[in-house]
Enzyme design. Structure first.
Site, PDB file in Angstrom:
ATOM      1  CE  LYS A 147       4.655  -7.606 -13.658  1.00 44.08           C
ATOM      2  NZ  LYS A 147       3.606  -8.672 -14.243  1.00 44.08           N
TER       3      LYS A 147
ATOM      4  CB  SER B 133      -3.929  -1.568 -16.422  1.00 47.13           C
ATOM      5  OG  SER B 133      -4.733  -2.553 -16.959  1.00 47.13           O
TER       6      SER B 133
ATOM      7  CE  LYS C  93      -5.034  -1.572 -12.906  1.00 44.08           C
ATOM      8  NZ  LYS C  93      -5.709  -2.876 -13.198  1.00 44.08           N
TER       9      LYS C  93
ATOM     10  CG  HIS D 129      -1.956  -1.267   1.276  1.00 47.03           C
ATOM     11  ND1 HIS D 129      -1.797  -1.944   2.204  1.00 47.03           N
ATOM     12  CD2 HIS D 129      -2.748  -1.719   0.622  1.00 47.03           C
ATOM     13  CE1 HIS D 129      -2.934  -2.631   2.000  1.00 47.03           C
ATOM     14  NE2 HIS D 129      -3.355  -2.887   0.840  1.00 47.03           N
ATOM     15  CG  HIS D 130       4.519   1.611  -2.372  1.00 49.33           C
ATOM     16  ND1 HIS D 130       4.147   0.544  -2.718  1.00 49.33           N
ATOM     17  CD2 HIS D 130       5.185   2.434  -3.237  1.00 49.33           C
ATOM     18  CE1 HIS D 130       4.458   0.561  -3.972  1.00 49.33           C
ATOM     19  NE2 HIS D 130       5.216   1.596  -4.360  1.00 49.33           N
TER      20      HIS D 130
ATOM     21  CE  LYS E 124      -1.821 -11.550 -11.443  1.00 48.23           C
ATOM     22  NZ  LYS E 124      -1.210 -10.757 -12.534  1.00 48.23           N
TER      23      LYS E 124
HETATM   24  P1  NAD Z   1      -4.328 -16.561 -21.513  1.00 43.95           P
HETATM   25  O1  NAD Z   1      -5.144 -17.603 -20.629  1.00 43.95           O
HETATM   26  O2  NAD Z   1      -4.932 -15.805 -22.450  1.00 43.95           O
HETATM   27  O3  NAD Z   1      -3.394 -17.639 -22.350  1.00 43.95           O
HETATM   28  C1  NAD Z   1      -2.401 -18.501 -21.807  1.00 43.95           C
HETATM   29  C2  NAD Z   1      -2.217 -19.525 -22.846  1.00 43.95           C
HETATM   30  O4  NAD Z   1      -1.219 -20.292 -22.519  1.00 43.95           O
HETATM   31  C3  NAD Z   1      -3.494 -20.530 -22.954  1.00 43.95           C
HETATM   32  O5  NAD Z   1      -3.884 -20.447 -24.674  1.00 43.95           O
HETATM   33  C4  NAD Z   1      -2.994 -21.928 -22.531  1.00 43.95           C
HETATM   34  O6  NAD Z   1      -3.733 -22.925 -23.133  1.00 43.95           O
HETATM   35  C5  NAD Z   1      -1.474 -21.759 -22.809  1.00 43.95           C
HETATM   36  N1  NAD Z   1      -0.700 -22.805 -21.932  1.00 43.95           N
HETATM   37  C6  NAD Z   1      -1.139 -23.015 -20.816  1.00 43.95           C
HETATM   38  N2  NAD Z   1      -0.052 -23.998 -20.336  1.00 43.95           N
HETATM   39  C7  NAD Z   1       0.721 -24.154 -21.275  1.00 43.95           C
HETATM   40  C8  NAD Z   1       1.947 -24.910 -21.456  1.00 43.95           C
HETATM   41  N3  NAD Z   1       2.404 -25.807 -20.372  1.00 43.95           N
HETATM   42  N4  NAD Z   1       2.367 -25.031 -22.656  1.00 43.95           N
HETATM   43  C9  NAD Z   1       2.124 -23.958 -23.730  1.00 43.95           C
HETATM   44  N5  NAD Z   1       1.034 -23.324 -23.421  1.00 43.95           N
HETATM   45  C10 NAD Z   1       0.402 -23.436 -22.349  1.00 43.95           C
HETATM   46  O7  NAD Z   1      -3.274 -15.952 -20.378  1.00 43.95           O
HETATM   47  P2  NAD Z   1      -2.629 -14.515 -20.612  1.00 43.95           P
HETATM   48  O8  NAD Z   1      -3.352 -13.597 -20.148  1.00 43.95           O
HETATM   49  O9  NAD Z   1      -1.958 -14.593 -22.010  1.00 43.95           O
HETATM   50  O10 NAD Z   1      -1.376 -14.776 -19.433  1.00 43.95           O
HETATM   51  C11 NAD Z   1      -0.151 -15.547 -19.913  1.00 43.95           C
HETATM   52  C12 NAD Z   1       1.048 -15.114 -19.129  1.00 43.95           C
HETATM   53  O11 NAD Z   1       0.955 -13.602 -19.092  1.00 43.95           O
HETATM   54  C13 NAD Z   1       0.639 -15.494 -17.396  1.00 43.95           C
HETATM   55  O12 NAD Z   1       1.764 -15.701 -16.745  1.00 43.95           O
HETATM   56  C14 NAD Z   1       0.121 -13.946 -16.951  1.00 43.95           C
HETATM   57  O13 NAD Z   1       0.423 -13.922 -15.629  1.00 43.95           O
HETATM   58  C15 NAD Z   1       1.084 -13.033 -17.707  1.00 43.95           C
HETATM   59  N6  NAD Z   1       0.588 -11.821 -17.884  1.00 43.95           N
HETATM   60  C16 NAD Z   1      -0.590 -11.632 -18.261  1.00 43.95           C
HETATM   61  C17 NAD Z   1      -1.149 -10.042 -18.846  1.00 43.95           C
HETATM   62  C18 NAD Z   1      -2.356  -9.920 -19.499  1.00 43.95           C
HETATM   63  O14 NAD Z   1      -2.456  -8.689 -19.509  1.00 43.95           O
HETATM   64  N7  NAD Z   1      -3.207 -10.696 -19.751  1.00 43.95           N
HETATM   65  C19 NAD Z   1      -0.094  -9.262 -18.066  1.00 43.95           C
HETATM   66  C20 NAD Z   1       0.933  -9.465 -17.643  1.00 43.95           C
HETATM   67  C21 NAD Z   1       1.504 -10.821 -17.457  1.00 43.95           C
END
Ligand code: NAD
Length: 508
Positions: free
Chosen positions: A131, A399, A107, A101-102, A143
């Site tokens: 981040k 965001s 978010k 909460h700094h 989160k």
């Molecule tokens: P998503 O659900 O849209 O997509 C993830 C994809 O990875 C899916 O299609 C899933 O089937 C596939 N997957 C799962 N396990 C797998 C494996 N072992 N091998 C290959 N493919 C696999 O999720 P996302 O929003 O794209 O998020 C992906 C990563 O990015 C996560 O770690 C998330 O925390 C991070 N992230 C997402 C955002 C965002 O804006 N969505 C922002 C920052 C970080």
């Protein structure tokens, strides 16, 4: 009960091609399998990286302990009526963690996955704090997660689960434009964010800034253009800027720039799809894409949209025309390439496969894809890892822009677009008058064009990713003892959060 837990978690960590461990360990309400993945839980991995960097910050133990700790952890269980006739009840486990909460609001995204557990949400919330600090987004880290497999439920059932989760957050004051602002993450997207915004507004009628309670919303519900692709675009901007550093590329035996680089992407979800798209458009060749059912390879390059459509219509990424199937999805991680982009989940590069990684650069689009043990192996092999807490910050950056739009109640570009176009037209007209030559129509419209919302969002994101990369590189130059970009990123983040705490006057 014990054996049930063991069975459940074995399945959990057996997801995709992860290696199932052998040893059990209880930490933060979670049972971990420790052999094969890492001896550190996800949260412990973040703590390990934090401790490694803390030594370079000059802060004393008290302030470091406060920065590292998760301030609030809310674990909830709630019942939801299921089925067409609503005649069945299921109880769901879910979390919201506010790491710091700094700065407020907190978010961070909401994950929909059967792998969700307290340790994971705490780790992801901590990463969000660091981040945001790195990219100068004035939020604390948060989160959320719902332990649910979205593929098993109908949209109506998912809506009930999401709305109930949002209602639980409202009841406990864990959501609000000035309190805590969720966003999409693995397994969730615009649709879910729209349900959350609607639930919040229904429970807080008259909250004029209410739409700012969540980001990643559909445009019609207060979303911002460019948020959907923001994380993947940020991954591209950040990696491109690193590839533009001629001295670094020379050390890796690579030419400068993105053009012609070979890229492997794991995960064709939101982040993976958009990363692949922007790298391909930027002149790179996406030679392999992995999903959890398998991987495909084509040295001539793959078109992510065609692969996505193929997967949609056939139910699998495999057997894509012109590509070779890889028997095991995880094989893709070990292919020879310039840039490997893990964009699925955490702990996919472990001490088991790290020795076989041939990529020169690992661009961490996912959160926590590399374990502590693997990180050391990659480092000793001279592989450059662009860390998650910098590289996937494009999502939270945009965001932040969406939240600002919601608070200001005006679309980006609305006030200045026409004014800029009129000004530019007059300048072009003057030049034409002075030179006596008319500008070619294409050039004229390019120069005259006033910024649309998406132009401003892309420009703000590009500036953020480029300037933050240079902050990281400068941190490395100023501290020759720092051996990785990850440590540099943590140093930068800890310093910024530490200064904010000091300004609160709590610490000497
Ligand atoms: P998503 O659900 O849209 O997509 C993830 C994809 O990875 C899916 O299609 C899933 O089937 C596939 N997957 C799962 N396990 C797998 C494996 N072992 N091998 C290959 N493919 C696999 O999720 P996302 O929003 O794209 O998020 C992906 C990563 O990015 C996560 O770690 C998330 O925390 C991070 N992230 C997402 C955002 C965002 O804006 N969505 C922002 C920052 C970080």
């Amino acid at each position: 009960m014990q054996s049930y837990e063991l069975l459940a978690d074995s399945f959990l960590f057996g997801h995709g091609n992860f290696i199932v461990g052998l040893q059990r360990k209880r930490k933060n309400n979670t049972i971990f399998m420790t052999v094969g993945l890492s001896k550190y839980s996800f949260f412990e991995t973040v703590e390990y990286n934090f401790d490694k960097a803390a030594a370079f910050t000059g802060f004393d133990a008290g302030i470091l302990e406060q920065i590292k700790a998760c301030n609030s952890v809310y674990q909830m269980k709630f019942p939801v009526r299921m089925g067409q006739n609503l005649d069945r009840v299921e109880v769901f486990e879910a979390y919201r963690v506010q790491h710091s909460h700094h700065k407020t609001p907190c978010k961070g995204g909401i994950r929909f996955s059967m792998d969700v557990n307290q340790d994971e949400v705490m780790a992801l919330a901590s990463l969000m704090t660091y981040k945001c600090a790195i990219v100068n987004v004035p939020f604390g880290g948060g989160k959320g997660g719902i332990k649910v497999d979205p593929k098993k439920y109908t949209p109506l059932e998912l809506e009930r689960i999401t709305r109930r989760y949002a209602a639980e957050l409202v009841k406990k004051n864990f959501i609000g434009p000035g309190i805590d602002v969720p966003a999409p993450d693995y397994g969730s997207g615009e649709r879910e964010m729209g349900w959350i915004a609607d639930t919040y507004l229904a429970m807080k009628p008259g909250d004029v800034d209410g739409l700012g309670c969540v980001t990643g919303k559909p445009i019609a519900q207060g979303g911002v253009r460019g948020r959907r692709e923001a994380t993947g675009l940020g991954v591209f901007y950040g990696t491109r800027e690193l590839c533009n550093q001629a001295d670094l590329m020379q050390k890796l035996g690579l030419t400068s720039g993105i053009e012609g680089k070979t890229v492997v992407v794991q995960g064709l979800g939101n982040v993976g799809y958009h990363s692949a798209k922007f790298f391909r458009e930027g002149g790179a060749k996406v030679i392999a894409i992995a999903e959890y059912e398998g991987a495909i390879m084509n040295p001539e390059g793959l078109d992510e949209e065609a692969v996505f459509q193929h997967r949609k219509s056939t139910g699998s990424i495999l057997n894509f025309p012109g590509a070779t199937n890889l028997e095991k999805s995880s094989e893709a991680l070990e292919l020879a390439c310039d840039i490997l982009i893990p964009a699925a989940l955490e702990n996919v590069i472990t001490e088991t496969n790290a020795p076989n990684i041939k990529a020169k650069i690992i661009a961490e689009a996912a959160n926590g894809p590399v374990t502590v043990e693997a990180d050391e192996i990659l480092n000793s092999k001279g592989i450059v890892v662009i860390p998650d807490i910098y590289l996937n910050a494009g999502g939270v950056t945009v965001s932040y822009f969406e939240w600002l739009k919601n608070l200001s109640h005006v679309r980006y570009g609305r006030m200045e677009k026409r004014f800029t176009e009129n000004m530019n037209s007059q300048i072009v007209q003057q030049i034409e008058n002075m030179t006596g030559r008319s500008m070619e129509t294409g050039h004229r419209s390019m120069i005259v064009h006033g910024p649309d919302e998406v132009d401003l969002i892309y420009s703000g994101l590009e500036e953020t990713m480029i300037s933050s990369l240079h902050d990281l590189l400068n941190t490395m130059r100023e501290n020759p003892g720092i051996d990785s970009m990850r440590t540099a990123a943590f140093v930068l983040a800890i310093k910024k959060v530490g200064v904010a705490y000091k300004e609160l006057g709590i610490f000497p």
